[in-house]
Structure formats: structure tokens, C-alpha cells
Design a protein around this motif. Structure first.
Motif, PDB file in Angstrom:
ATOM      1  N   ARG A 122      36.679 -30.985  12.438  1.00  0.00           N
ATOM      2  CA  ARG A 122      37.939 -30.806  13.158  1.00  0.00           C
ATOM      3  C   ARG A 122      37.624 -30.304  14.553  1.00  0.00           C
ATOM      4  O   ARG A 122      36.529 -29.810  14.818  1.00  0.00           O
ATOM      5  CB  ARG A 122      38.846 -29.828  12.414  1.00  0.00           C
ATOM      6  CG  ARG A 122      38.233 -28.475  12.274  1.00  0.00           C
ATOM      7  CD  ARG A 122      39.078 -27.532  11.441  1.00  0.00           C
ATOM      8  NE  ARG A 122      38.249 -26.502  10.855  1.00  0.00           N
ATOM      9  CZ  ARG A 122      37.776 -25.448  11.502  1.00  0.00           C
ATOM     10  NH1 ARG A 122      38.070 -25.275  12.764  1.00  0.00           N
ATOM     11  NH2 ARG A 122      37.009 -24.566  10.902  1.00  0.00           N
ATOM     12  N   SER A 147      42.453 -21.005  20.174  1.00  0.00           N
ATOM     13  CA  SER A 147      42.094 -19.622  19.866  1.00  0.00           C
ATOM     14  C   SER A 147      40.580 -19.423  19.871  1.00  0.00           C
ATOM     15  O   SER A 147      40.080 -18.484  20.484  1.00  0.00           O
ATOM     16  CB  SER A 147      42.679 -19.213  18.514  1.00  0.00           C
ATOM     17  OG  SER A 147      42.253 -20.110  17.514  1.00  0.00           O
ATOM     18  N   GLY A 155      43.134 -17.726  27.284  1.00  0.00           N
ATOM     19  CA  GLY A 155      44.191 -16.729  27.353  1.00  0.00           C
ATOM     20  C   GLY A 155      45.532 -17.309  27.766  1.00  0.00           C
ATOM     21  O   GLY A 155      45.716 -18.514  27.893  1.00  0.00           O
ATOM     22  N   GLY A 156      46.475 -16.393  28.003  1.00  0.00           N
ATOM     23  CA  GLY A 156      47.824 -16.775  28.388  1.00  0.00           C
ATOM     24  C   GLY A 156      48.820 -16.469  27.291  1.00  0.00           C
ATOM     25  O   GLY A 156      48.514 -15.742  26.353  1.00  0.00           O
ATOM     26  N   VAL A 163      41.402 -10.062  18.636  1.00  0.00           N
ATOM     27  CA  VAL A 163      40.658 -11.258  18.243  1.00  0.00           C
ATOM     28  C   VAL A 163      40.490 -11.202  16.726  1.00  0.00           C
ATOM     29  O   VAL A 163      40.099 -10.168  16.178  1.00  0.00           O
ATOM     30  CB  VAL A 163      39.272 -11.312  18.926  1.00  0.00           C
ATOM     31  CG1 VAL A 163      38.420 -12.436  18.342  1.00  0.00           C
ATOM     32  CG2 VAL A 163      39.423 -11.495  20.432  1.00  0.00           C
ATOM     33  N   THR A 215      47.375 -13.082  26.503  1.00  0.00           N
ATOM     34  CA  THR A 215      45.974 -12.683  26.386  1.00  0.00           C
ATOM     35  C   THR A 215      45.249 -13.129  27.652  1.00  0.00           C
ATOM     36  O   THR A 215      45.767 -13.927  28.418  1.00  0.00           O
ATOM     37  CB  THR A 215      45.326 -13.371  25.178  1.00  0.00           C
ATOM     38  OG1 THR A 215      45.587 -14.780  25.265  1.00  0.00           O
ATOM     39  CG2 THR A 215      45.887 -12.847  23.883  1.00  0.00           C
ATOM     40  N   LEU A 236      39.343 -11.036  25.904  1.00  0.00           N
ATOM     41  CA  LEU A 236      39.036 -11.567  24.578  1.00  0.00           C
ATOM     42  C   LEU A 236      37.520 -11.646  24.373  1.00  0.00           C
ATOM     43  O   LEU A 236      37.007 -11.320  23.299  1.00  0.00           O
ATOM     44  CB  LEU A 236      39.667 -12.955  24.401  1.00  0.00           C
ATOM     45  CG  LEU A 236      41.201 -13.004  24.454  1.00  0.00           C
ATOM     46  CD1 LEU A 236      41.680 -14.452  24.495  1.00  0.00           C
ATOM     47  CD2 LEU A 236      41.819 -12.269  23.263  1.00  0.00           C
ATOM     48  N   VAL A 282      35.997 -17.579  15.408  1.00  0.00           N
ATOM     49  CA  VAL A 282      37.269 -16.904  15.692  1.00  0.00           C
ATOM     50  C   VAL A 282      38.399 -17.778  15.159  1.00  0.00           C
ATOM     51  O   VAL A 282      38.444 -18.980  15.427  1.00  0.00           O
ATOM     52  CB  VAL A 282      37.439 -16.681  17.209  1.00  0.00           C
ATOM     53  CG1 VAL A 282      38.860 -16.266  17.553  1.00  0.00           C
ATOM     54  CG2 VAL A 282      36.441 -15.643  17.699  1.00  0.00           C
ATOM     55  N   SER A 283      39.282 -17.191  14.376  1.00  0.00           N
ATOM     56  CA  SER A 283      40.440 -17.938  13.862  1.00  0.00           C
ATOM     57  C   SER A 283      41.618 -17.869  14.811  1.00  0.00           C
ATOM     58  O   SER A 283      42.308 -18.838  15.012  1.00  0.00           O
ATOM     59  CB  SER A 283      40.904 -17.361  12.523  1.00  0.00           C
ATOM     60  OG  SER A 283      40.069 -17.759  11.495  1.00  0.00           O
ATOM     61  N   ALA A 284      41.891 -16.684  15.310  1.00  0.00           N
ATOM     62  CA  ALA A 284      43.136 -16.503  16.063  1.00  0.00           C
ATOM     63  C   ALA A 284      42.940 -15.468  17.146  1.00  0.00           C
ATOM     64  O   ALA A 284      42.034 -14.626  17.081  1.00  0.00           O
ATOM     65  CB  ALA A 284      44.260 -16.072  15.128  1.00  0.00           C
ATOM     66  N   ILE A 285      43.780 -15.555  18.160  1.00  0.00           N
ATOM     67  CA  ILE A 285      43.864 -14.530  19.196  1.00  0.00           C
ATOM     68  C   ILE A 285      45.341 -14.197  19.360  1.00  0.00           C
ATOM     69  O   ILE A 285      46.188 -15.072  19.176  1.00  0.00           O
ATOM     70  CB  ILE A 285      43.284 -15.027  20.543  1.00  0.00           C
ATOM     71  CG1 ILE A 285      43.915 -16.370  20.947  1.00  0.00           C
ATOM     72  CG2 ILE A 285      41.775 -15.191  20.456  1.00  0.00           C
ATOM     73  CD1 ILE A 285      43.490 -16.892  22.301  1.00  0.00           C
ATOM     74  N   TYR A 286      45.653 -12.954  19.637  1.00  0.00           N
ATOM     75  CA  TYR A 286      47.049 -12.642  19.896  1.00  0.00           C
ATOM     76  C   TYR A 286      47.144 -11.342  20.694  1.00  0.00           C
ATOM     77  O   TYR A 286      46.161 -10.631  20.868  1.00  0.00           O
ATOM     78  CB  TYR A 286      47.886 -12.564  18.613  1.00  0.00           C
ATOM     79  CG  TYR A 286      47.582 -11.410  17.674  1.00  0.00           C
ATOM     80  CD1 TYR A 286      46.547 -11.501  16.752  1.00  0.00           C
ATOM     81  CD2 TYR A 286      48.350 -10.250  17.683  1.00  0.00           C
ATOM     82  CE1 TYR A 286      46.282 -10.468  15.872  1.00  0.00           C
ATOM     83  CE2 TYR A 286      48.104  -9.211  16.794  1.00  0.00           C
ATOM     84  CZ  TYR A 286      47.059  -9.332  15.890  1.00  0.00           C
ATOM     85  OH  TYR A 286      46.800  -8.302  15.021  1.00  0.00           O
ATOM     86  N   ARG A 346      42.020 -20.989  10.453  1.00  0.00           N
ATOM     87  CA  ARG A 346      40.935 -21.352  11.359  1.00  0.00           C
ATOM     88  C   ARG A 346      41.200 -22.654  12.102  1.00  0.00           C
ATOM     89  O   ARG A 346      40.730 -22.835  13.203  1.00  0.00           O
ATOM     90  CB  ARG A 346      39.607 -21.430  10.586  1.00  0.00           C
ATOM     91  CG  ARG A 346      39.543 -22.520   9.537  1.00  0.00           C
ATOM     92  CD  ARG A 346      38.205 -22.516   8.809  1.00  0.00           C
ATOM     93  NE  ARG A 346      38.086 -21.382   7.913  1.00  0.00           N
ATOM     94  CZ  ARG A 346      38.510 -21.398   6.646  1.00  0.00           C
ATOM     95  NH1 ARG A 346      39.074 -22.480   6.136  1.00  0.00           N
ATOM     96  NH2 ARG A 346      38.363 -20.337   5.897  1.00  0.00           N
ATOM     97  N   CYS A 347      41.978 -23.566  11.515  1.00  0.00           N
ATOM     98  CA  CYS A 347      42.175 -24.836  12.216  1.00  0.00           C
ATOM     99  C   CYS A 347      43.408 -24.787  13.101  1.00  0.00           C
ATOM    100  O   CYS A 347      43.639 -25.700  13.887  1.00  0.00           O
ATOM    101  CB  CYS A 347      42.195 -26.020  11.253  1.00  0.00           C
ATOM    102  SG  CYS A 347      43.813 -26.559  10.687  1.00  0.00           S
ATOM    103  N   GLN A 348      44.202 -23.720  12.993  1.00  0.00           N
ATOM    104  CA  GLN A 348      45.360 -23.512  13.876  1.00  0.00           C
ATOM    105  C   GLN A 348      46.268 -24.745  13.935  1.00  0.00           C
ATOM    106  O   GLN A 348      46.780 -25.108  14.985  1.00  0.00           O
ATOM    107  CB  GLN A 348      44.888 -23.113  15.284  1.00  0.00           C
ATOM    108  CG  GLN A 348      44.207 -21.753  15.321  1.00  0.00           C
ATOM    109  CD  GLN A 348      45.207 -20.609  15.356  1.00  0.00           C
ATOM    110  OE1 GLN A 348      46.059 -20.503  16.227  1.00  0.00           O
ATOM    111  NE2 GLN A 348      45.128 -19.730  14.360  1.00  0.00           N
ATOM    112  N   GLY A 349      46.432 -25.392  12.788  1.00  0.00           N
ATOM    113  CA  GLY A 349      47.392 -26.491  12.730  1.00  0.00           C
ATOM    114  C   GLY A 349      46.818 -27.873  12.956  1.00  0.00           C
ATOM    115  O   GLY A 349      47.558 -28.846  12.988  1.00  0.00           O
TER     116      GLY A 349
END
Lengths: 288, 451
Positions: free
Chosen positions: A114, A119, A124-125, B229, B281, B286, B305-309, B429-432
Motif C-alpha cells: 500500500r 501521517s 503537517g498542517g 505521533v 501539526t 513531528l 508511524v500510524s497517525a499524527i494529530y 496504519r493505512c489511514q483509509g
């Protein structure tokens, strides 16, 4: 516990061709596919370019996937089956009825690959809607008939990035730019020329994506080019390529044989199909 | 909509929802007004999901009292609401000799705050407890009562329990003004006017703006941004405890913690920002967070890394919460609930109910509580997929049934973000990559394209 000689995880080009070849060689294989329909990534690649290596035809991805399913009609192909984990030769498998265990003489992992999402690239943003990978875009367009944006930017210039342009054109969307951090495009020639001349998409090399901006939907991206910052107004961002194998099942280092794009280097669906056959022959000879 | 309520709560974050629950369960007629398309779309959206003991809270503060009361009530009710509790404990880790000298003070303060099981841990024991932590960790303070919960299910459960007791929740209902006359408030909102005998301002990052409806605000909100992160699930095997920093005047350390969903996360940063609404972010921060996580747990190298917020905490110029009743105005202010709101919310709600009773009249006799357990999202308790079903989001193992149910009932997800928060779909991890188009289709089918 159910016992199978060979279990193949993943029903895309590699997994299905391995199962078919094993069956021809007299070995029963079970394919476990997590989606409700087998066929893998070609299912949502709506443009031409599939099937030459396997069937000496040039089809769209969905047509190729359909043919792979027809070719698998007499195989033990189980869709809606998710492998949760592998412990030795035992698989934990989830389906409609719950979780059960299955023992396999041999396990072939063909779970594909994939694209790296926003992320993991640490871009960022804000987090507006309209940010997706090519794969997600293709599923929106070819599987669900959705138009997620009108003027996106495309991040990256691999082969798949041009597939993103084609997917956009299919729904009448013209990307505002293709952005590549390297000084030249990643896809072999004449990719850049194609983008510019045929599709009218400007290609900006040496350009880094800094941030995504927007409250509910994407409003702009911030970029850096030759040390200068600029904003490009757009309403979507497509992150393309930077392929990462779908290797979550390898966490505990189980003894499995890999087939297709789960290896890492991105190959065409035809190459994955050929590799699936070759792996099947090795397994039949007891060499894999 | 023009209805007379006993109580109007402004703000559908964890604090507002806990207050709504408390008053609705006391038999008062209550309405909550939330400016976002869904509940939990402001400050409550981007927190760490930790249950705090209050061991390091300011001594004698209202914050400490609310944390202690909130902690106790969470433990008491969590079984009946199906809320998670991942028992992890926390370690305040000293990474330098200078930090080591501060550990004794941290233990003393914890004991003074009534958290008596807090104790120092020397390097040998620290290695035993956390073998994958970098050898640079010198010593620590163990806080056995700090645990991992989840930021979404508790407030969602409070909302559902309030609804079961007759409360009304209005979304897309930003309050734009109000008038107090003849002992009642008439609030103007984007969902129409609402009248109520008393108003509770729990507007989070907009608290000072809402407060100006009742009086010149006694505090100014300067949102404090925290970036995070989140690492992929294998990372959660690397540490057990919540790894806290030793606080310092110069630098604000970050926390390394497992999440209730089986990930490992690092954050939050603390940056004062002018923006109240959008938590953005930035790549440099990050990258620093990711690098710091790798320093703390070197085996993280190679885990994706799976996600950032990012989240925005409603910080004010005051050290403590600002919670007070304005008897002449039938108004209760609940402001500056910075970073402990998830734990303290139930305690804050009790405190606010007490203020109400002493200034505005006794609460009616409490009817029998109706318990509204919420779907479990965490790996430590049985999840729906374990019973079988069609998986819609593979990374987080979210079933199609879970998504459909989150779009039904008395408080269906108001937008895709709300659906993500309720189910975890598209958060992996695939964020959709695999599921976003399918999830979008399910969302559109249920909401008839109102996205």
C-alpha cells in the motif's frame, strides 16, 4: 482444527496465480482473502494495462481481476476471511461466524502493498477532508463512483502518480500540479512529458510539501521550492507511491513464503502473477 | 426551537457532557449546545486518553479535588458503562542526574496530594519494569494508579446516559448571544433560540468568548497546542507504563504512552497558539517527537508511524480551573480546564452540581439511573469483530455492523470525523487506503449525502 496443505493469505494476482498453479500440480491450496471480493489492487485500477503477462490481453484492472476470479472458480477461495495472526503453522482466522484456527503445512503470504499515507510522511498542517492515497482515490472513483475533489495536487511522480492523473481524468478532474521533492521525476521517461503535454498537469520537481491547510476541506498546500515558500490553492491532496508492504502479519517473524508485492519492490500485477506461479512451483518441489 | 429548560450547557466536550449527565440524572430538564457538527470536536478531540491520579496537580487546588473525585467515580461507573481501563501505572523517569535530584520532591508532593502509593524506583528495578527503555533512564518515580483509558467512549457514554434521562443535545448550535431577563436566559444559537433558567459555560477554547455573554470574562483563553505521533501496534509491546517526564521550568517534556487501542504514542507538545479551532501539526515538531520516542525506546526503530494529530487545550492566565457561580445571573462558569479534563470531568460535574444546589436551589430527588453501556473500542475487552462479522476497516478491525450502529440511535455520528472517533475506522496504519471509499459509502447511505 482444520488442516490444510497450503494456505495462501491474500487473493490478489500473486495469491490467486499461486493457488491455480498449485492446483494444476495436484496440491490443494486454500486462499484467504479479507475483502468480500478477490482480485486485489487491480479491482480499483480502472485504466488499461492489465493481463498481458498472464492472458496475452490488455484489459482494465477490474476486467483483469474478474478474469482472475473466473480462473479461480474451482479453487478453495474464501473471501471475507481475515488472518489475525500466525503462530508457528497455526493461523487465527476471522470470518462472519467468528474466530477459528487453521493449521497449514505451508503458508504463502501474498498480502500486497500500500502507499505511505500523509501521517507516516509526517506532513503537517490541519486535517481537512480530501486527503488520500491513489489507492483510496481509485476505490472512491472506480468502486463507489464518488468525486472527492475538483482540483487536487498530486504528491510524488512514480508510475502510480500518473495512474492518479488518469483516475482524475476519468471523473473530469484536472490536478493543479504534480509535486516531486527530487530534482527529476521518479517514473521513467517520458512520464514528465506525458503529464505536461498530454494531461496538462504542471510538474514541479525539487519541490517539497510543507503543510496542508483547510478547515473542513482542503484549501491550499504550502510548498517549498529552492528555499522559497509558496501556497498552491487546491481542494484535495493525493499522496502517491512510497510503497510499504502490507506486512503486519510478519511481526512475530513466522515461517512463511512471500509472493508478490509484499516483498517490497513494487512490481506490476503481471509480474506478481508470474511470481505467484513460480512460488507455487517451488512449493510443489519442496524448495520453498 | 423555543423551549424552556432548567439548564443549558454550552459546549459538548467531555466537561460539558459530564455536567449534562449529572444534571439530567438529577431529574432536571437539560439542553446542551455544541458548535461543531458532532460532540467532542474541540479540545476533547486531541488528548492523550490517560486517567490521572492527581499526584502532580497543584496542592490544595480545585483541579486536584476534581481529579480525585473524577478518578473515583470513573472507577465506580466504568463497568456499567462498559468503559475501558488499561492498568499500566506511570513512571516519572529521570534522564539526567539533575532530574534524578528532583524525584524525592515528586514523591513528597504526591503523598501530600493524598496519592500515597507513589514511590521511588532505582535503576535496577526500572530496568526490570521496563527492559526496552533506553539505558539512559537513570531512576524513576512509580505512580501505580495512573492508567490508560480512551478519550472517546467515556464522554460518549456520558452523552448517552444524559439522553436516556431526557436531555437534549443540539449540534451545529454555536451560541451567538444571550439575554437574561425575569430570571431566565434566552440564548441565541445557530440552531435557533433556547431558553433556560440557568446556563453553564463549558465552552472550552471558546470559554472567554461565551463568558462575555454574562459578564466581562475574568480569564482569557490562550489555546495551548499539543502535537502527537502515534506508532503502529507492534510498538505497544515495547513499554508497559506511561513514561512521564520530570517537569522543569525550561523545557516541557513529553509523555510516551500506550493507547487503549494498542498503539504507542508520544506527545503532547505545549505551544501557545492564537488559533482556537484548527489544531495543526508541523513537520519539524513531528520529527522531533519521533526522534525523542526513538531515544526513549530505541527498539522503536523500524516501526512505522500510524497517525499524527494535534489538540488545543483551553489554557488561561490562571493556574487553577475557573469554576464559579454567578448567583445574580443564573450562570455557572467552567473555564480553563486545560489538560486534566478527561479525568476530572465527573468530579467537575459533581462540583458544579454542588454550586447549583447552594445558589440556585436544591436538585430534585434523583430517579433510578439508566445505564447506557457504549461499544468497546479497546483491545483489552472483547470487541465486536471477535464474534465474527464483515470487517470494513482492516487495520483497526472495525466491523461493518459497528459503523452502521454508530450512524444510528439517539446520537448518530454528525460527520465523518465523528464516525472515525466513534469506531476507529480509517485511524490505522493505512489511514483509509483500503477502506475509506467503503466507509464513505456507508456514511452517505445513512446520512443521505448530507456529508
Amino acid at each position: 482444527m482444520e488442516q490444510r496443505d497450503v494456505v495462501i493469505i491474500g487473493g490478489g494476482p500473486a495469491g490467486l496465480s499461486a493457488a491455480r498453479r498449485l492446483s494444476e500440480l495436484g496440491i490443494a491450496a486454500t486462499v484467504l482473502e479479507r475483502e468480500q471480493q478477490a482480485g486485489g489492487a487491480p479491482r480499483h485500477c480502472g485504466h488499461l494495462g492489465f493481463g498481458w503477462e498472464s492472458h496475452r490481453r490488455i484489459w482494465t484492472g477490474p476486467r483483469f481481476a474478474e478474469r482472475l476470479r473466473t480462473d479461480s472458480a474451482n479453487l478453495d477461495l474464501r473471501t471475507g476471511h481475515t488472518v489475525l495472526g500466525i503462530d508457528g503453522n497455526v493461523l487465527r482466522v476471522l470470518n462472519q461466524r467468528g474466530i477459528s484456527e487453521m493449521a497449514a503445512g505451508k503458508i504463502i503470504l501474498a498480502t500486497g502493498t500500500r502507499e505511505t499515507p500523509r501521517s507516516a510522511r509526517l506532513v503537517g498542517g490541519s486535517r481537512p477532508r480530501g486527503v488520500m492515497t491513489t489507492g483510496a482515490l481509485q476505490a472512491h472513483v472506480y468502486l463507489q463512483n464518488f468525486k472527492p475533489f475538483e482540483r487536487p495536487v498530486i504528491i510524488g511522480s512514480e508510475w502510480v502518480s500518473f495512474s492518479a492523473i488518469l483516475t482524475c481524468r476519468h471523473i473530469g478532474v484536472r490536478p493543479v500540479a504534480m509535486i516531486e521533492a527530487k530534482d527529476r521525476i521518479s517514473a521513467p521517461r517520458p512520464g514528465g512529458l506525458l503529464a505536461r503535454l498530454i494531461y496538462g498537469v504542471p510538474v514541479w520537481t525539487g519541490t517539497r510539501l510543507i503543510a496542508i491547510d483547510g478547515r473542513t476541506g482542503v484549501e491550499a498546500v504550502e510548498i517549498e521550492r529552492h528555499g522559497r515558500h509558496a501556497r498552491i490553492a487546491c481542494d484535495g491532496v493525493i499522496f502517491t507511491g512510497e510503497w510499504a508492504p502490507e506486512a503486519a502479519l510478519l511481526v512475530n517473524r513466522p515461517k512463511v513464503t512471500l509472493a508478490g508485492n509484499v516483498h517490497g519492490d513494487l512490481k506490476t500485477s503481471g509480474a506478481c502473477w508470474r511470481e505467484g506461479r513460480a512460488i507455487a512451483e517451488q512449493v510443489a518441489r519442496g524448495q520453498a | 426551537m423555543q423551549r424552556g429548560f432548567d439548564i443549558a450547557v454550552i459546549g459538548g466536550g467531555v466537561v460539558g457532557l459530564a455536567i449534562l449527565r449529572r444534571f439530567a440524572m438529577s431529574g432536571l430538564s437539560c439542553v446542551l449546545l455544541e458548535r461543531g457538527a458532532d460532540i467532542l470536536s474541540g479540545a476533547s478531540k486531541g488528548n492523550s486518553g490517560l486517567l490521572h491520579t492527581g499526584f502532580d496537580a497543584p496542592a490544595g487546588s480545585l483541579e486536584l479535588a476534581c481529579i480525585r473525585a473524577g478518578y473515583a467515580e470513573y472507577i465506580d461507573i466504568r463497568g456499567r458503562l462498559n468503559l475501558p481501563l488499561v492498568k499500566s501505572s506511570a513512571l516519572v523517569v529521570a534522564w539526567s542526574e539533575e532530574e534524578r535530584t528532583k524525584l524525592a520532591g515528586i514523591v513528597a508532593k504526591a503523598h501530600a496530594n493524598g496519592v500515597e502509593d507513589v514511590r521511588p524506583v532505582e535503576s535496577d528495578e526500572l530496568r526490570r519494569l521496563e527492559p526496552r527503555l533506553s539505558p539512559a533512564a537513570k531512576a524513576a518515580v512509580l505512580v501505580p494508579g495512573e492508567h490508560i483509558i480512551d478519550p472517546w467512549s467515556a464522554p460518549l457514554a456520558y452523552a448517552h446516559q444524559a439522553l436516556a434521562h431526557g436531555a437534549v443535545i443540539l449540534r451545529d448550535a454555536e451560541v451567538t448571544g444571550g439575554e437574561f431577563a425575569q430570571g431566565a436566559w434566552r440564548l441565541a444559537s445557530k440552531a435557533g433560540p433556547v431558553s433556560a433558567r440557568a446556563v453553564i459555560n463549558a465552552a472550552g477554547n471558546f470559554g472567554d468568548l461565551v463568558e462575555a455573554i454574562a459578564r466581562p470574562p475574568p480569564f482569557t483563553i490562550t489555546p495551548r497546542r499539543g502535537q502527537f505521533v502515534v506508532f503502529d501496534k507492534p510498538a505497544s509491546q515495547l513499554v508497559t507504563a506511561i513514561i512521564l517526564p520530570v517537569p522543569s521550568d525550561r523545557t516541557k517534556g513529553v509523555v510516551l504512552f500506550r493507547t487503549a487501542y494498542g498503539n504507542l504514542a508520544i506527545g503532547p507538545t505545549a505551544e501557545d497558539v492564537p488559533e482556537r479551532e484548527v489544531a495543526a501539526t508541523d513537520t519539524a515538531t513531528l520529527e522531533r517527537l519521533k526522534a525523542r520516542a526513538l531515544e526513549m525506546a530505541p527498539s522503536l526503530s523500524g516501526i512505522g508511524v500510524s497517525a499524527i494529530y494535534a489538540g488545543l487545550r483551553p489554557a488561561t492566565e490562571h493556574k487553577d480551573y475557573v469554576i464559579e457561580a454567578l448567583p445574580g445571573r443564573s450562570w455557572i462558569t467552567v473555564g480553563g480546564i486545560r489538560s486534566t479534563g478527561l479525568t476530572a470531568s465527573l468530579g467537575i460535574a459533581r462540583h458544579v452540581a454542588g454550586l447549583y444546589a447552594s445558589h440556585f436551589g436544591a436538585l430534585p430527588s434523583q430517579p433510578d439511573p439508566i445505564w447506557t453501556p457504549v461499544p468497546n473500542l479497546t483491545e483489552e475487552r472483547p470487541r465486536p469483530y471477535m464474534q465474527g462479522g464483515e470487517i470494513a476497516c482492516h487495520c483497526e478491525r472495525v466491523t461493518r455492523g459497528e459503523i452502521e450502529r454508530a450512524l444510528e440511535g439517539p446520537l448518530p455520528a454528525g460527520d465523518l470525523g465523528g464516525l472515525r472517533r466513534r469506531t476507529r475506522a480509517m485511524m490505522g496504519r493505512c489511514q483509509g487506503f483500503s477502506c475509506s471509499a467503503h466507509v464513505e459509502k456507508l456514511f452517505r447511505e445513512k446520512t443521505r449525502g448530507a456529508a
